[in-house]
Design a protein around this motif. Structure first.
Motif, PDB file in Angstrom:
ATOM      1  N   LEU A  69       1.325  -1.128   0.012  1.00 48.23           N
ATOM      2  CA  LEU A  69      -0.139   0.594  -0.243  1.00 48.23           C
ATOM      3  C   LEU A  69       0.564   1.331  -0.162  1.00 48.23           C
ATOM      4  O   LEU A  69       0.538   1.826  -0.593  1.00 48.23           O
ATOM      5  CB  LEU A  69      -0.983   0.203   0.637  1.00 48.23           C
ATOM      6  N   GLU A  70       1.692   1.203   0.796  1.00 46.39           N
ATOM      7  CA  GLU A  70       2.479   2.727   0.587  1.00 46.39           C
ATOM      8  C   GLU A  70       3.199   2.904  -0.452  1.00 46.39           C
ATOM      9  O   GLU A  70       3.596   3.621  -0.729  1.00 46.39           O
ATOM     10  CB  GLU A  70       3.614   1.752   2.084  1.00 46.39           C
ATOM     11  N   SER A  71       3.812   1.623  -1.357  1.00 39.90           N
ATOM     12  CA  SER A  71       4.328   2.443  -2.339  1.00 39.90           C
ATOM     13  C   SER A  71       3.695   2.607  -3.241  1.00 39.90           C
ATOM     14  O   SER A  71       4.161   3.029  -4.700  1.00 39.90           O
ATOM     15  CB  SER A  71       5.057   0.585  -2.892  1.00 39.90           C
ATOM     16  N   ALA A  72       2.621   2.121  -3.204  1.00 43.24           N
ATOM     17  CA  ALA A  72       1.341   2.428  -4.077  1.00 43.24           C
ATOM     18  C   ALA A  72       0.547   3.690  -4.492  1.00 43.24           C
ATOM     19  O   ALA A  72       0.120   3.643  -5.347  1.00 43.24           O
ATOM     20  CB  ALA A  72       0.175   0.893  -4.058  1.00 43.24           C
ATOM     21  N   MET A  73       0.679   4.068  -3.133  1.00 41.10           N
ATOM     22  CA  MET A  73      -0.149   5.607  -2.917  1.00 41.10           C
ATOM     23  C   MET A  73       0.287   6.268  -4.404  1.00 41.10           C
ATOM     24  O   MET A  73      -0.490   7.255  -4.465  1.00 41.10           O
ATOM     25  CB  MET A  73       0.775   6.268  -1.736  1.00 41.10           C
ATOM     26  N   GLY A  74       1.432   6.233  -4.310  1.00 37.00           N
ATOM     27  CA  GLY A  74       0.900   7.483  -5.699  1.00 37.00           C
ATOM     28  C   GLY A  74       0.124   7.273  -6.511  1.00 37.00           C
ATOM     29  O   GLY A  74      -0.389   7.982  -7.633  1.00 37.00           O
ATOM     30  N   ILE A  75       0.283   6.264  -7.121  1.00 34.87           N
ATOM     31  CA  ILE A  75      -0.750   5.301  -8.551  1.00 34.87           C
ATOM     32  C   ILE A  75      -2.007   5.883  -7.625  1.00 34.87           C
ATOM     33  O   ILE A  75      -2.843   6.460  -8.488  1.00 34.87           O
ATOM     34  CB  ILE A  75      -0.505   3.802  -8.322  1.00 34.87           C
ATOM     35  N   ILE A  76      -2.584   5.958  -6.364  1.00 32.49           N
ATOM     36  CA  ILE A  76      -3.553   5.949  -6.407  1.00 32.49           C
ATOM     37  C   ILE A  76      -4.102   7.141  -5.937  1.00 32.49           C
ATOM     38  O   ILE A  76      -5.433   7.807  -6.457  1.00 32.49           O
ATOM     39  CB  ILE A  76      -3.740   5.554  -4.621  1.00 32.49           C
ATOM     40  N   ILE A  77      -3.563   8.560  -5.944  1.00 30.91           N
ATOM     41  CA  ILE A  77      -3.963   9.500  -5.245  1.00 30.91           C
ATOM     42  C   ILE A  77      -3.475  10.192  -6.632  1.00 30.91           C
ATOM     43  O   ILE A  77      -4.254  10.781  -6.598  1.00 30.91           O
ATOM     44  CB  ILE A  77      -2.420  10.498  -4.466  1.00 30.91           C
ATOM     45  N   LEU A  78      -3.080   9.644  -7.667  1.00 31.13           N
ATOM     46  CA  LEU A  78      -2.885  10.720  -9.402  1.00 31.13           C
ATOM     47  C   LEU A  78      -4.136   9.870  -9.763  1.00 31.13           C
ATOM     48  O   LEU A  78      -4.563  10.968 -10.693  1.00 31.13           O
ATOM     49  CB  LEU A  78      -1.503  10.441  -9.575  1.00 31.13           C
ATOM     50  N   ALA A  79      -4.890   9.456 -10.084  1.00 29.01           N
ATOM     51  CA  ALA A  79      -5.626   8.742 -10.192  1.00 29.01           C
ATOM     52  C   ALA A  79      -6.807   9.418  -9.580  1.00 29.01           C
ATOM     53  O   ALA A  79      -7.862  10.084 -10.381  1.00 29.01           O
ATOM     54  CB  ALA A  79      -6.064   7.040  -9.842  1.00 29.01           C
ATOM     55  N   PHE A  80      -6.974   9.053  -7.857  1.00 24.24           N
ATOM     56  CA  PHE A  80      -7.560  10.187  -7.756  1.00 24.24           C
ATOM     57  C   PHE A  80      -7.711  11.400  -8.552  1.00 24.24           C
ATOM     58  O   PHE A  80      -8.511  12.337  -8.498  1.00 24.24           O
ATOM     59  CB  PHE A  80      -8.158  10.592  -5.927  1.00 24.24           C
ATOM     60  N   LEU A  81      -6.495  12.359  -7.667  1.00 25.30           N
ATOM     61  CA  LEU A  81      -6.492  13.107  -8.475  1.00 25.30           C
ATOM     62  C   LEU A  81      -6.451  13.983 -10.170  1.00 25.30           C
ATOM     63  O   LEU A  81      -7.651  14.325 -10.716  1.00 25.30           O
ATOM     64  CB  LEU A  81      -4.897  14.563  -8.195  1.00 25.30           C
TER      65      LEU A  81
END
Length: 552
Positions: A89-101
């Motif tokens: 999850l920690e490594s995936a946060m960039g992917i997740i936040i960019l998709a939300f943004l």
């Protein structure tokens, strides 16, 4: 300057409505945050940012926005996919936040290019199948937390793991979940002054705390204001870009549909008219800012909006108060929320999941056209057990192909389709000129041409609902050979509104398929009695002369 943005004339009602909507939103925000896979705090961050900013910049004065079931389900799927790519999850946060943004930015673009005008082309079976699938996903994914167990992240995984549910369940968690569900449904019968989800959350959590039951809880929740979460963008692998774009687009489309449907409900309750494009811009800004702080995206929340209006909210201040209340909770009560059992949140989410399921559409599966039923079932199954992203696309393709086939069949039968579901309210037809000219202040006549299907139902419903200050409405179906499920429910909604206004509705020239369909779900005779159906327009004039005063 502030007077141009805010209306302080209803400050007391707005404050009350916003606070009550915030109370309703609190347990849902925590529950949706947990279900997303990002934790309860992500739900709270999202509810605060979207609640305040969508109200400030949006186009619906009484909208209460925040995390919703459909948006959370898509967010959870994104989180799971991102973890598969990044490993944690920690490594995936960039992917997740960019998709939300990016999803929020796309919503802003939708508002700027007037995409709201095209959302009405989503056929009812596709929306119904998708929403019902989302509701089932929420229910299925909460089965194991309800029993005090860790859960698989997909519905297929949960179904494969079902035997463990019956062998390893935690009876204390089950008791808390059952108590939560019981309070959720029973408390409104006692009083609706306090939202039942909040009562269920407090009572069941206190029971677990004082009984010292060993059940999984939310755990530590950060207190204070959140920090920006933009550090992970540079570490995103290029292989994730397609996933980001895919989920961002789905979140933008789904969030737009979810919000605009709620805006229509708000319009009906307040007798106002929302600005669709501005609403999408406001929702997009809220979701983009929420993403920057690690919050999950949201949309216009139907329940919160209805509660806000019923409690006195009338301006955008009410939605902002709703978000500010949640901010106060974040700053002051975060440590208490850490003790809430996951089984209690599951007990709140399961009833919400069942509410999202479109029981109306499912109940009429055997009555609506077979093509619509097939599309609804395919989209529902694909949404529940397959890919959320592909479900809508497949549904739209199927609906379009099946409708084109039906239109082709009509053409082959020698029926002239003409303008699809159009209106000609300005010039009466020759066989109605004399009567219409004499009684046009008391009778409205609407002409329909061709199939009444999903592409024109929004305009159709708006036209009928605008009719007022007449005694009767005659709808001419002479040239309507076919109605699909979207057209059927649009007609039903319009007839319900006309009935509330006391306007008699007469239908003329109904052909076989429309007649059978209207009868199959009891529009005939519940909304339009048999005596108000006529083969031709002259017969309807005769009925008016006989049954309504002042006609000769």
């Amino acid at each position: 300057m502030l007077k141009n943005i805010f209306d302080f004339s209803n400050i007391k009602g707005d404050l009350t409505g916003g606070l009550v909507a915030g109370v309703v939103a609190l347990p849902l925000a925590l529950a949706f945050g947990v279900q997303s896979g990002l934790g309860a705090i992500a739900g709270l961050y999202g509810a605060i940012a979207v609640g305040i900013l969508a109200a400030l910049f949006g186009g619906t004065l009484t909208q209460a926005s925040g995390p919703t079931g459909p948006m959370t389900v898509v967010s959870a799927a994104l989180v799971a996919s991102a973890i598969d790519i990044a490993g944690s999850l920690e490594s995936a946060m960039g992917i997740i936040i960019l998709a939300f943004l990016l999803g929020g930015v796309i919503q802003i673009l939708f508002g700027l290019i007037n995409i709201a005008g095209y959302i009405k082309y989503f056929p009812y079976p596709v929306v119904s199948g998708f929403m019902s699938g989302v509701g089932l996903i929420i229910v299925i994914l909460q089965l194991f937390p309800f029993a005090g167990l860790d859960s698989a992240k997909s519905t297929v995984g949960v179904m494969q793991d079902l035997p463990r549910l019956f062998s390893d369940f935690n009876w204390q968690a089950l008791a808390l979940g059952a108590l939560t569900v019981l309070i959720y449904y029973v408390f409104p019968k006692i009083t609706k002054a306090v939202p039942s989800p909040l009562v269920a959350l407090i009572v069941a959590s206190l029971a677990a705390f004082f009984l010292k039951w060993d059940v999984p809880v939310i755990g530590e929740i950060p207190s204070g204001l959140p920090s920006l979460q933009l550090d992970g963008f540079l570490a995103i692998d290029s292989s994730a870009y397609f996933l980001i774009a895919e989920y961002a687009l789905v979140l933008a489309v789904l969030g737009s549909i979810d919000s605009l449907l709620t805006s229509v409900i708000a319009d009906n309750m307040t007798k106002t008219k929302h600005n669709s494009n501005r609403e999408l811009i406001g929702q997009g800004i809220g979701n983009a800012v929420a993403a920057m702080f690690g919050g999950i995206p949201g949309a216009g929340a139907t329940k919160g909006t209805v509660v806000n209006i019923n409690s006195g909210g009338r301006t955008r201040l009410s939605g902002m108060f709703h978000g500010l209340f949640l901010l106060a909770v974040l700053l002051g009560l975060g440590s208490l929320a850490a003790h809430i059992p996951l089984a209690v949140l599951a007990g709140i989410l399961i009833p919400i999941g069942f509410k999202i399921v479109d029981t109306k559409g499912l109940k009429h599966l055997t009555s609506v056209p077979r093509a619509d039923a097939v599309v609804l079932i395919v989209v529902l199954l694909f949404t529940t057990f397959g890919s959320l992203i592909q479900a809508v696309g497949i549904g739209l393709i199927l609906a379009s192909l099946l409708f084109m086939k039906k239109a082709s069949d009509i053409g082959e039968e020698g029926i002239e389709v003409g303008l699809l579901a159009g209106f000609d309210g300005e010039k009466p037809w020759k066989d109605e000129e004399d009567f219409y000219n004499k009684y046009k202040d008391r009778v409205a006549i609407k002409h329909l041409y061709g199939p009444l299907f999903f592409g024109f139902t929004s305009h159709f419903k708006d036209q009928l609902q605008e009719i007022s200050k007449v005694d009767a409405l005659i709808i001419r179906f002479d040239q309507v050979p076919y109605i699909d499920q979207s057209g059927l429910y649009a007609l039903e909604d319009a007839l319900l509104e006309l009935d509330k206004k006391g306007i008699k509705v007469l239908l003329t020239g109904l052909q076989t398929q429309p007649m059978d369909l209207l009868s199959s779900i009891d529009i005939i005779p519940d909304l339009v009695p048999q005596e108000q159906l006529f083969e031709n327009i002259e017969s309807s004039f005769g009925w008016l002369r006989t049954h309504l005063k002042g006609f000769e």
